[in-house]
Design an enzyme around this catalytic site. Structure first.
Site, PDB file in Angstrom:
ATOM      1  N   ASP A  17      32.315  42.363  39.569  1.00  0.00           N
ATOM      2  CA  ASP A  17      32.848  42.703  40.887  1.00  0.00           C
ATOM      3  C   ASP A  17      31.775  42.295  41.896  1.00  0.00           C
ATOM      4  OD1 ASP A  17      33.445  43.976  43.275  1.00  0.00           O
ATOM      5  OD2 ASP A  17      34.030  45.871  42.328  1.00  0.00           O
ATOM      6  N   ILE A  18      32.109  41.371  42.773  1.00  0.00           N
ATOM      7  CA  ILE A  18      31.112  40.798  43.688  1.00  0.00           C
ATOM      8  C   ILE A  18      30.537  41.853  44.643  1.00  0.00           C
ATOM      9  CG2 ILE A  18      32.655  40.048  45.570  1.00  0.00           C
ATOM     10  CD1 ILE A  18      31.127  37.320  45.469  1.00  0.00           C
ATOM     11  N   ASN A  31      40.845  35.000  55.201  1.00  0.00           N
ATOM     12  CA  ASN A  31      41.950  34.190  55.743  1.00  0.00           C
ATOM     13  C   ASN A  31      41.600  33.814  57.178  1.00  0.00           C
ATOM     14  OD1 ASN A  31      42.929  36.471  57.447  1.00  0.00           O
ATOM     15  ND2 ASN A  31      43.361  37.352  55.449  1.00  0.00           N
ATOM     16  N   GLY A  39      42.921  41.170  47.328  1.00  0.00           N
ATOM     17  CA  GLY A  39      41.949  40.474  46.492  1.00  0.00           C
ATOM     18  C   GLY A  39      40.515  40.817  46.844  1.00  0.00           C
ATOM     19  N   VAL A  40      39.669  39.821  46.805  1.00  0.00           N
ATOM     20  CA  VAL A  40      38.247  40.042  47.022  1.00  0.00           C
ATOM     21  C   VAL A  40      37.985  40.468  48.468  1.00  0.00           C
ATOM     22  CG1 VAL A  40      37.653  37.611  47.505  1.00  0.00           C
ATOM     23  CG2 VAL A  40      35.966  39.121  46.486  1.00  0.00           C
ATOM     24  N   ASP A  41      38.793  39.984  49.397  1.00  0.00           N
ATOM     25  CA  ASP A  41      38.663  40.359  50.810  1.00  0.00           C
ATOM     26  C   ASP A  41      38.819  41.871  50.978  1.00  0.00           C
ATOM     27  OD1 ASP A  41      38.401  39.977  53.530  1.00  0.00           O
ATOM     28  OD2 ASP A  41      40.341  38.999  53.805  1.00  0.00           O
ATOM     29  N   SER A 128      39.995  30.692  46.828  1.00  0.00           N
ATOM     30  CA  SER A 128      41.345  30.071  46.825  1.00  0.00           C
ATOM     31  C   SER A 128      42.133  30.187  45.524  1.00  0.00           C
ATOM     32  CB  SER A 128      41.298  28.574  47.211  1.00  0.00           C
ATOM     33  OG  SER A 128      41.198  28.425  48.604  1.00  0.00           O
ATOM     34  N   THR A 129      41.533  30.721  44.447  1.00  0.00           N
ATOM     35  CA  THR A 129      42.271  30.694  43.175  1.00  0.00           C
ATOM     36  C   THR A 129      43.063  31.963  42.896  1.00  0.00           C
ATOM     37  OG1 THR A 129      40.457  31.520  41.792  1.00  0.00           O
ATOM     38  CG2 THR A 129      40.545  29.151  42.172  1.00  0.00           C
ATOM     39  N   TYR A 132      45.863  32.343  47.069  1.00  0.00           N
ATOM     40  CA  TYR A 132      46.034  31.001  47.639  1.00  0.00           C
ATOM     41  C   TYR A 132      46.433  29.955  46.592  1.00  0.00           C
ATOM     42  CZ  TYR A 132      44.594  32.251  52.384  1.00  0.00           C
ATOM     43  OH  TYR A 132      44.542  32.783  53.646  1.00  0.00           O
TER      44      TYR A 132
HETATM   45  P1  ADP Z   1      42.248  33.634  47.828  1.00  0.00           P
HETATM   46  O1  ADP Z   1      43.216  34.153  48.860  1.00  0.00           O
HETATM   47  O2  ADP Z   1      41.175  32.757  48.448  1.00  0.00           O
HETATM   48  O3  ADP Z   1      42.937  33.001  46.675  1.00  0.00           O
HETATM   49  P2  ADP Z   1      41.779  36.117  46.338  1.00  0.00           P
HETATM   50  O4  ADP Z   1      40.931  37.255  46.762  1.00  0.00           O
HETATM   51  O5  ADP Z   1      43.260  36.339  46.225  1.00  0.00           O
HETATM   52  O6  ADP Z   1      41.424  34.913  47.354  1.00  0.00           O
HETATM   53  O7  ADP Z   1      41.269  35.566  44.934  1.00  0.00           O
HETATM   54  C1  ADP Z   1      40.090  34.845  44.761  1.00  0.00           C
HETATM   55  C2  ADP Z   1      39.423  35.252  43.463  1.00  0.00           C
HETATM   56  O8  ADP Z   1      38.701  36.468  43.666  1.00  0.00           O
HETATM   57  C3  ADP Z   1      40.397  35.543  42.302  1.00  0.00           C
HETATM   58  O9  ADP Z   1      39.850  34.966  41.113  1.00  0.00           O
HETATM   59  C4  ADP Z   1      40.365  37.068  42.213  1.00  0.00           C
HETATM   60  O10 ADP Z   1      40.633  37.519  40.890  1.00  0.00           O
HETATM   61  C5  ADP Z   1      38.931  37.329  42.568  1.00  0.00           C
HETATM   62  N1  ADP Z   1      38.552  38.700  42.947  1.00  0.00           N
HETATM   63  C6  ADP Z   1      39.330  39.740  43.347  1.00  0.00           C
HETATM   64  N2  ADP Z   1      38.571  40.832  43.556  1.00  0.00           N
HETATM   65  C7  ADP Z   1      37.283  40.483  43.293  1.00  0.00           C
HETATM   66  C8  ADP Z   1      36.025  41.179  43.288  1.00  0.00           C
HETATM   67  N3  ADP Z   1      35.928  42.472  43.649  1.00  0.00           N
HETATM   68  N4  ADP Z   1      34.903  40.481  42.923  1.00  0.00           N
HETATM   69  C9  ADP Z   1      34.973  39.183  42.570  1.00  0.00           C
HETATM   70  N5  ADP Z   1      36.115  38.474  42.552  1.00  0.00           N
HETATM   71  C10 ADP Z   1      37.259  39.125  42.903  1.00  0.00           C
END
Ligand code: ADP
Length: 197
Positions: A17-18, A31, A39-41, A128-129, A132
């Site tokens: 988890d980042i 975005n 997601g990560v945002d 983006s994976t 997006y």
């Molecule tokens: P995007 O809209 O750019 O595709 P997402 O957040 O939907 O961004 O996904 C980008 C990547 O981040 C995916 O592989 C997702 O599984 C991952 N992700 C989601 N939460 C976390 C987190 N807490 N730490 C690291 N990676 C994450």
């Protein structure tokens, strides 16, 4: 899995988890409206607290948002970092809409922002994976190539770039892309990624 370059810099891949990995700068997959999302945002804003969105509000008022392929910097609130770089990756539209160049530009912009701020350790998610829809193998090849080239250049000061990948499948795709890109010159800590390659 990690790769050390002759100038001492390191590229690392890990599952995690980042928001929990200490760094000087954490990259967010944002975005273009800079309003937060899933997601990560979502994870970054939840863990970092409201300060980050307050700064984005100011940036948004000034600039209207952030174009795809670029990034903006804020402080990191409660996250274990000094900065968050909010990068706007491309939405996958079949691969014929400049997606690869826009994705590469995200990574390059963040690395340039890191250099300008004296950042030594930077963490990246797989931009983006997720929502997006960028195919992870292709995205991994782009991301790794840009970061590897940057780290290997002697004039650059970033010492460590870590891809913090959220799940096993994404980790494996990056590990396989790394093997392919770097021709097997990767060190593998015991037990990590041992089924790849
Ligand atoms: P995007 O809209 O750019 O595709 P997402 O957040 O939907 O961004 O996904 C980008 C990547 O981040 C995916 O592989 C997702 O599984 C991952 N992700 C989601 N939460 C976390 C987190 N807490 N730490 C690291 N990676 C994450």
């Amino acid at each position: 899995m990690e790769r050390r370059f002759p100038n001492g810099s390191v590229l690392r891949l890990m599952i995690g988890d980042i928001t929990k990995v200490p760094a000087d700068a954490i990259v967010n997959a944002a975005n273009s409206a800079l309003r937060g999302g899933g997601g990560v945002d979502g994870a970054i804003h939840r863990a970092g607290g409201p300060e980050i969105m307050k700064e984005l509000d100011v940036i948004r008022e000034r600039t209207g948002g952030c174009p795809t392929g670029s990034a903006v910097a804020t402080t990191a609130g409660r996250l274990p970092a000094r900065y968050v770089f909010h990068a706007v990756g491309p939405i996958w539209r079949g691969g014929t809409h400049n997606e690869a160049e826009l994705l590469a530009s995200c990574y390059r912009t963040c690395l340039q922002m890191a250099e300008e701020r004296g950042v030594q350790v930077i963490t990246f998610p797989s931009i983006s994976t997720g929502a997006y829809g960028y195919p992870v193998r292709e995205a991994a090849a782009v991301a790794l190539r840009i970061v590897r080239d940057w780290l290997a250049r002697p004039e650059n000061k970033v010492r460590e770039a870590v891809f913090v990948l959220f799940d096993e499948a994404t980790y494996r795709a990056y590990a396989e892309a790394a093997e392919k890109e770097f021709g097997g010159g990767l060190d593998r800590p015991a037990g990590v990624g041992s089924r790849t390659g």
